[in-house]
Structure formats: C-alpha cells, structure tokens
Scaffold this active site. Structure first.
Site, PDB file in Angstrom:
ATOM      1  N   CYS A   1       2.624   1.473  10.569  1.00 58.79           N
ATOM      2  CA  CYS A   1       1.381   1.849   9.906  1.00 58.79           C
ATOM      3  C   CYS A   1       1.433   3.351   9.676  1.00 58.79           C
ATOM      4  O   CYS A   1       1.511   4.120  10.642  1.00 58.79           O
ATOM      5  CB  CYS A   1       0.191   1.462  10.774  1.00 58.79           C
ATOM      6  SG  CYS A   1      -1.366   1.872   9.982  1.00 58.79           S
TER       7      CYS A   1
ATOM      8  N   CYS B   1      -2.596   4.615   2.057  1.00 57.71           N
ATOM      9  CA  CYS B   1      -1.673   3.687   2.742  1.00 57.71           C
ATOM     10  C   CYS B   1      -0.258   4.279   2.832  1.00 57.71           C
ATOM     11  O   CYS B   1       0.463   4.362   1.831  1.00 57.71           O
ATOM     12  CB  CYS B   1      -1.640   2.324   2.050  1.00 57.71           C
ATOM     13  SG  CYS B   1      -0.794   1.080   3.056  1.00 57.71           S
TER      14      CYS B   1
HETATM   15  O1  PYC Z   1      -1.107   3.467   6.223  1.00 56.15           O
HETATM   16  O2  PYC Z   1       0.612   2.130   6.389  1.00 56.15           O
HETATM   17  C1  PYC Z   1      -0.588   2.336   6.382  1.00 56.15           C
HETATM   18  C2  PYC Z   1      -1.505   1.188   6.567  1.00 56.15           C
HETATM   19  C3  PYC Z   1      -1.170  -0.126   6.686  1.00 56.15           C
HETATM   20  C4  PYC Z   1      -2.363  -0.827   6.855  1.00 56.15           C
HETATM   21  C5  PYC Z   1      -3.402   0.083   6.853  1.00 56.15           C
HETATM   22  N1  PYC Z   1      -2.848   1.316   6.678  1.00 56.15           N
END
Ligand code: PYC
Length: 319
Positions: free
Chosen positions: A95, A245
């Site tokens: 994550c 993300c």
């Molecule tokens: O930032 O990789 C990330 C992530 C995955 C799910 C929520 N954030």
C-alpha cells in the site's frame, strides 16, 4: 468467531492520512502471531485472528475507508519494521499511501530520523526516504504491465478497454470511460468501477497466475496543468482511494514505460480525486521497472482502542 471471546484487550494505534487517505498503524496489544517469517505470521493473522482486522478497522471504531498497517518485527535486521496492510474486506500486498503513513508515524514516534530506511511488506522490501517528519519518498516493489488493451463487456455500458498492471496490487487502468473525475460524481464513479471489477471476475480476466484484479483505476486529464493526469481508484472493499494511490500510480507508470511514454527519471505527477498529488518516477533495474512515489502524511490521532466484553459490536460490524 476466531479468537473473538478473548477480546478484552486494549490496542494502541496511531492514525494518519496521506493525501487524504487514512492509515491506522497498530502498535501493540494485538494477538500473538507467534514466530516465523512475515508470510507465516500474516497467514496466522488471517486464519486465526481475522476478527482483529474487523474490530480495528470496521465500524463502530473505523470505517470502510481506513487502511490498517500492522507493525511487526521484521525478518531481517536491515529493515526498520515489517508491516501487514489490511482493509475492511481483507489484506493488501502493498500500500503506497499506507507506507508513506507508516513512515510519518515512525517519525512521529521517534523510531526513524530523516534518511533512508527499509520496510518489509508481504510482497517484498520497500525503501523509505524520509525527507522530513511529513514528506516521504518510497521505492516500491517492481511494477509491470501484464496486458495491454484488455476488453471487458460491462452491461449497460458496453465494452470497456483497459491495461492490466501490477504495482504491488492488481489494477485495471481505464483511459476512456466518459465520466468526469469529480468528487460530486463519486456515486457514479463507484458504480462504474464496481461493475467493471465484477465483470472482470465474471469473465475470468485476471492478473498473473489467476490473481483477482481488485483495484480499478480511471483516468482523465488533470485539473491542475502542473500535473500529468487525474485518477479515481476503487479499492477492494468498494471504498474509493482519497489519495492518488501509490500502488495505482506505480501500475500507471509501468504502463507508460511499456508504451514508451515515460522515460526513467522523468516525473509523473498523479492527481487524485481530492486534487492531492503523488509525484512518481521510475528507474530500471535489470529490465524491471522500479517505481518511487513522493507524498506527505500527517498524524491525526494517538489512541487506545477499548474492547468491552459486554459490547455486542466489540469485534466490529461486517464480515
Ligand atoms: O496507496 O497503494 C495505495 C493504496 C492501495 C489501496 C489504498 N491505497
């Protein structure tokens, strides 16, 4: 329920957010996961103590949006800590926003100083470069495009085309979908991405070795011309990522490199649905794409979670 009757303990956590997306670091008070490799301890967490995931993250103590980061002893002494990431429905390989949140949390606790540190995750070691107590670059596990322009038929939408890529989690990345990436549009974006995910599964379209594609990422041009792209990412438990993300930005950069649209060292500024930005770059190592992501995280709470044996929802609401 697995282990739940013994749930009368107190669990210490530190909450943070990275570009708007929350992370809850579990520091102490959890069940004993025994000895063995991180993989073995994670397997024990899943098979014998999964109630802790629900109890810590789901309502009434948490929400669908929060990602948990369980801090554990690392397998090797070159790592500052090991971490298992989890969410409202299960466990995550890696994550990105969570790793930035863990770094800011370790800095807040005085466990790390500015400089380079290594964190062990279930999918490999990731490098943390702590620039200040809030600003962090992480070097992710290798990312790659698995399939270009895969097609899935989505009822009432038609054929949706996307790349399948690994960035520490599996992603389906869609450029052409016809929806503005606006906060006001979150319900429609969630409905579309959930339908895409459901149809990928129903059609047997997977990542490598049959892995389920459980993150769907939509793109449009950015709102801020200083950035390269804007995204919306649906996470496995149907919550959308408030940040751009980290693993999704890694998967995106792997696709750009595969398409000859991003060169090693060039910046890729990925804007998320809140307008917050991760700045990414890649380097190549023996042909593999190694992404790095820079972002900021802020600690929001230091808390003790209390579990009252009389509380019917002490182990959380949900499954
Ligand atoms: O930032 O990789 C990330 C992530 C995955 C799910 C929520 N954030």
């Amino acid at each position: 329920m697995n282990g739940e009757p013994a749930l009368s303990r107190k669990i210490e956590v530190i909450d943070s957010h990275t570009a708007g997306e929350p992370t809850r670091c579990i520091l102490s008070g959890g069940p004993d996961l025994g000895k063995g490799s991180l993989q073995e301890r994670m397997a024990r967490l899943k098979s014998h103590h999964d109630w802790t995931r629900r109890a810590i993250l789901c309502e009434p103590r948490g929400s669908d949006v929060v990602v948990g980061a369980w801090l554990l002893e690392p397998d090797s002494s070159d790592c500052v800590a090991a971490v298992v990431f989890f969410n409202n429905v299960g466990y995550l390989g890696m994550c990105g926003h969570g790793t930035i949140g863990v770094a800011a949390t370790l800095a807040h606790m005085g466990r790390v100083q500015p400089g380079i540190h290594v964190l062990q995750t279930p999918v490999g070691k990731v490098r943390i470069d702590l620039h200040s107590s809030n600003d962090v670059s992480i070097e992710n596990v290798p990312a790659y495009r698995y399939a270009a322009a895969a097609k899935v038929n989505v009822p009432e939408v038609g054929t949706v085309t996307g790349d399948i890529a690994w960035g520490g989690n599996w992603f389906f990345l869609v450029e052409h979908h016809g929806l503005p990436l606006e906060l006001a549009n979150v319900d429609a974006l969630t409905e579309l991405t959930w339908s895409i995910r459901t149809q990928l599964k129903a059609s047997g379209i997977t990542g490598a070795n049959g892995a389920e594609i459980d993150h769907i990422e939509l793109f449009t041009p950015p709102h801020d011309p200083a950035n390269h792209s804007r995204n919306f990412v649906l996470c496995p438990g149907k919550a959308y990522d408030r940040s751009p993300c980290g693993t999704g930005t890694s998967a995106k950069m792997a696709c750009l490199v595969a398409a000859g649209k991003l060169a090693p060292g060039d910046a890729w500024r990925q804007e998320g649905i809140l307008g917050t930005v991760f700045e990414g770059r890649v380097r190549l190592e023996k042909g593999a794409v190694i992404p790095s992501i820079t972002g900021s995280a802020f600690v929001t709470a230091e808390s003790t979670l209390v579990f009252d044996l009389k509380d019917p929802f002490r182990a959380g609401i949900g499954s």
